[in-house]
Design a protein around this motif. Sequence first.
Motif, mmCIF file in Angstrom:
data_model
loop_
_atom_site.group_PDB
_atom_site.id
_atom_site.type_symbol
_atom_site.label_atom_id
_atom_site.label_comp_id
_atom_site.label_asym_id
_atom_site.label_seq_id
_atom_site.Cartn_x
_atom_site.Cartn_y
_atom_site.Cartn_z
ATOM 1 N N GLN A 196 1.613 -6.185 8.520
ATOM 2 C CA GLN A 196 0.205 -6.113 8.123
ATOM 3 C C GLN A 196 -0.035 -6.761 6.767
ATOM 4 O OE1 GLN A 196 -0.305 -1.863 8.290
ATOM 5 N NE2 GLN A 196 -0.642 -1.815 10.498
ATOM 6 N N GLY A 197 1.012 -7.345 6.188
ATOM 7 C CA GLY A 197 0.886 -8.028 4.906
ATOM 8 C C GLY A 197 1.025 -7.131 3.694
ATOM 9 N N LEU A 198 1.510 -5.896 3.890
ATOM 10 C CA LEU A 198 1.656 -4.951 2.790
ATOM 11 C C LEU A 198 3.051 -5.046 2.173
ATOM 12 C CD1 LEU A 198 0.012 -1.827 4.490
ATOM 13 C CD2 LEU A 198 -1.102 -3.538 3.045
ATOM 14 N N SER A 199 3.205 -4.462 0.993
ATOM 15 C CA SER A 199 4.514 -4.313 0.368
ATOM 16 C C SER A 199 4.977 -2.869 0.538
ATOM 17 C CB SER A 199 4.447 -4.669 -1.123
ATOM 18 O OG SER A 199 4.171 -6.048 -1.298
ATOM 19 N N ILE A 200 6.243 -2.637 0.224
ATOM 20 C CA ILE A 200 6.833 -1.299 0.325
ATOM 21 C C ILE A 200 7.319 -0.878 -1.060
ATOM 22 C CG2 ILE A 200 8.623 0.110 1.406
ATOM 23 C CD1 ILE A 200 6.611 -0.942 3.418
ATOM 24 N N CYS A 201 7.119 0.391 -1.395
ATOM 25 C CA CYS A 201 7.592 0.916 -2.690
ATOM 26 C C CYS A 201 8.527 2.098 -2.452
ATOM 27 C CB CYS A 201 6.411 1.353 -3.550
ATOM 28 S SG CYS A 201 6.911 2.083 -5.137
ATOM 29 N N LYS A 248 5.003 -12.668 -12.459
ATOM 30 C CA LYS A 248 3.722 -12.316 -11.851
ATOM 31 C C LYS A 248 3.925 -12.132 -10.349
ATOM 32 C CE LYS A 248 0.958 -12.506 -15.441
ATOM 33 N NZ LYS A 248 0.171 -11.348 -15.917
ATOM 34 N N LEU A 249 3.244 -11.165 -9.777
ATOM 35 C CA LEU A 249 3.352 -10.906 -8.349
ATOM 36 C C LEU A 249 2.344 -11.757 -7.581
ATOM 37 C CD1 LEU A 249 3.789 -7.015 -8.363
ATOM 38 C CD2 LEU A 249 5.545 -8.790 -8.350
ATOM 39 N N ASP A 250 2.788 -12.310 -6.480
ATOM 40 C CA ASP A 250 1.951 -13.148 -5.618
ATOM 41 C C ASP A 250 1.138 -12.240 -4.698
ATOM 42 O OD1 ASP A 250 0.850 -14.844 -3.719
ATOM 43 O OD2 ASP A 250 2.626 -16.096 -3.552
ATOM 44 N N ASN A 251 -0.185 -12.367 -4.733
ATOM 45 C CA ASN A 251 -1.053 -11.511 -3.932
ATOM 46 C C ASN A 251 -0.895 -11.722 -2.433
ATOM 47 O OD1 ASN A 251 -2.180 -10.337 -6.214
ATOM 48 N ND2 ASN A 251 -3.832 -11.828 -6.341
ATOM 49 N N HIS A 252 -0.273 -12.824 -2.047
ATOM 50 C CA HIS A 252 -0.134 -13.150 -0.621
ATOM 51 C C HIS A 252 1.311 -12.975 -0.139
ATOM 52 C CE1 HIS A 252 -4.198 -14.701 -0.828
ATOM 53 N NE2 HIS A 252 -3.840 -15.460 -1.841
ATOM 54 N N LYS A 253 2.071 -12.171 -0.871
ATOM 55 C CA LYS A 253 3.491 -12.019 -0.564
ATOM 56 C C LYS A 253 3.853 -10.538 -0.493
ATOM 57 C CE LYS A 253 7.797 -14.081 -2.348
ATOM 58 N NZ LYS A 253 8.341 -14.916 -3.453
ATOM 59 N N SER A 254 4.749 -10.187 0.422
ATOM 60 C CA SER A 254 5.226 -8.807 0.530
ATOM 61 C C SER A 254 6.503 -8.636 -0.293
ATOM 62 C CB SER A 254 5.499 -8.441 1.987
ATOM 63 O OG SER A 254 4.305 -8.415 2.739
ATOM 64 N N VAL A 287 0.473 -2.324 -9.925
ATOM 65 C CA VAL A 287 0.576 -3.301 -8.838
ATOM 66 C C VAL A 287 -0.750 -3.402 -8.084
ATOM 67 C CG1 VAL A 287 1.819 -3.955 -6.742
ATOM 68 C CG2 VAL A 287 3.036 -2.786 -8.603
ATOM 69 N N LYS A 288 -1.346 -4.587 -8.104
ATOM 70 C CA LYS A 288 -2.622 -4.804 -7.429
ATOM 71 C C LYS A 288 -2.453 -5.101 -5.940
ATOM 72 C CE LYS A 288 -4.876 -6.573 -11.609
ATOM 73 N NZ LYS A 288 -5.581 -7.735 -12.229
ATOM 74 N N ASN A 289 -1.276 -5.635 -5.562
ATOM 75 C CA ASN A 289 -1.012 -5.914 -4.157
ATOM 76 C C ASN A 289 -0.934 -4.593 -3.390
ATOM 77 O OD1 ASN A 289 -0.085 -7.967 -5.910
ATOM 78 N ND2 ASN A 289 1.154 -8.864 -4.305
ATOM 79 N N PRO A 290 -1.652 -4.440 -2.293
ATOM 80 C CA PRO A 290 -1.544 -3.191 -1.519
ATOM 81 C C PRO A 290 -0.105 -2.936 -1.069
ATOM 82 C CG PRO A 290 -3.461 -4.417 -0.802
ATOM 83 C CD PRO A 290 -2.694 -5.327 -1.729
ATOM 84 N N PHE A 291 0.377 -1.742 -1.343
ATOM 85 C CA PHE A 291 1.729 -1.363 -0.925
ATOM 86 C C PHE A 291 1.704 0.065 -0.385
ATOM 87 C CE2 PHE A 291 1.471 -0.081 -5.397
ATOM 88 C CZ PHE A 291 1.943 1.226 -5.355
ATOM 89 N N VAL A 292 2.773 0.415 0.306
ATOM 90 C CA VAL A 292 2.913 1.746 0.888
ATOM 91 C C VAL A 292 4.151 2.406 0.299
ATOM 92 C CG1 VAL A 292 3.300 3.037 3.022
ATOM 93 C CG2 VAL A 292 1.800 1.042 3.039
#
Length: 243
Positions: free
Chosen positions: A147-152, A71-77, A97-102
Motif C-alpha cells: 500500500q506504499g507504507l513504511s514499517i516501524c 532526508k526521507l523520500d516521500n515515495h519510498k517505503s 516522520v512525515k511518510n505514513p508508516f505502521v
Amino acid sequence: MLRWMAFLLWILWRIWFYLLVLVPILVFFPFLIFSILKESWYPYFFKIARLWGKIILYGMGFYPDFTFLQKLDNHKSYMLIANHTSMMDIMLMLVLVKNPFVFVGKKELAKYPIFGFFYKRTCILVDRGNSKSRHAVYARAQKRLNQGLSICIFPEGKVPDDEQIVLDEFKDGAFRLAIEHQIPIVPITFLDNKKRFSYTFFSGSPGKLRAVVHPEIATIGLPLEDKSRLRDQAWQLMYEHLK
C-alpha cells in the motif's frame, strides 16, 4: 518541603500526560472512526495521529530537535527502527516522520481503553510468545508495504527494566523483514527521551527531545543470512550516538 512539592508537581505532570493522550482522541473520535473504515484510508488516520503526537509533545513542554543525516523520500517505503526507553518514543516518531508508516507493537497495548481500540485496528500486533503470531507479522507487513507504507519497529522488543542499560540487544525481526521485502533500514536514535520522560514515575522534566535520523542501510540483493550483520551494524551505530 521542597522535595514534597517536587513530588506533587511530578504527579500533576504525569496526570496531565494521560489527559493529553485521551482528550484529543475523544475530540477527534468521529474523524478517527471514519479514517479506519478502509485500510486504504490509513494516510488520513496517520495525519490525525501526527497531530495527536504534536499536541502531547508540546503540551508536555517538550521541544523536538531533529538532525537528518538523510532526508526521507516521500515515495519510498522504509523499515524505521529506534531505541525504546519512553512512552514519548511513539509520539516523537509520529512527529519526526512525515511518510505514513505502521507500528509493529506488542498486543498487550490493545487492552487500554479507547487508545487500544484504534491501536489494534491500525498497528501490526504481535504476541512475542506465540510463533504463529510472529510469522503472521510478515504477511501483514507485506500487505502494508504494498500500500506504499513504511514499517516501524523498536528492535529491542521492549523497554529494558534496568534504566542503566544504554541500548538493549536487538531482535532479528526488523532486519529479517527488511531483507525479505527488500526495503532500506533507517536507524533513528532518540537521545533524550529516557531522561525527559522515562517509565520511572517520579522523574523527568520538560525540555528538548533530540533525534538523529541516520543514513539508510540498503538491503537490495542481500541474503537472509545477513540479518545478523545488519542488526549488529545498526546497534553499533545507535550505541555510539547514545554514549
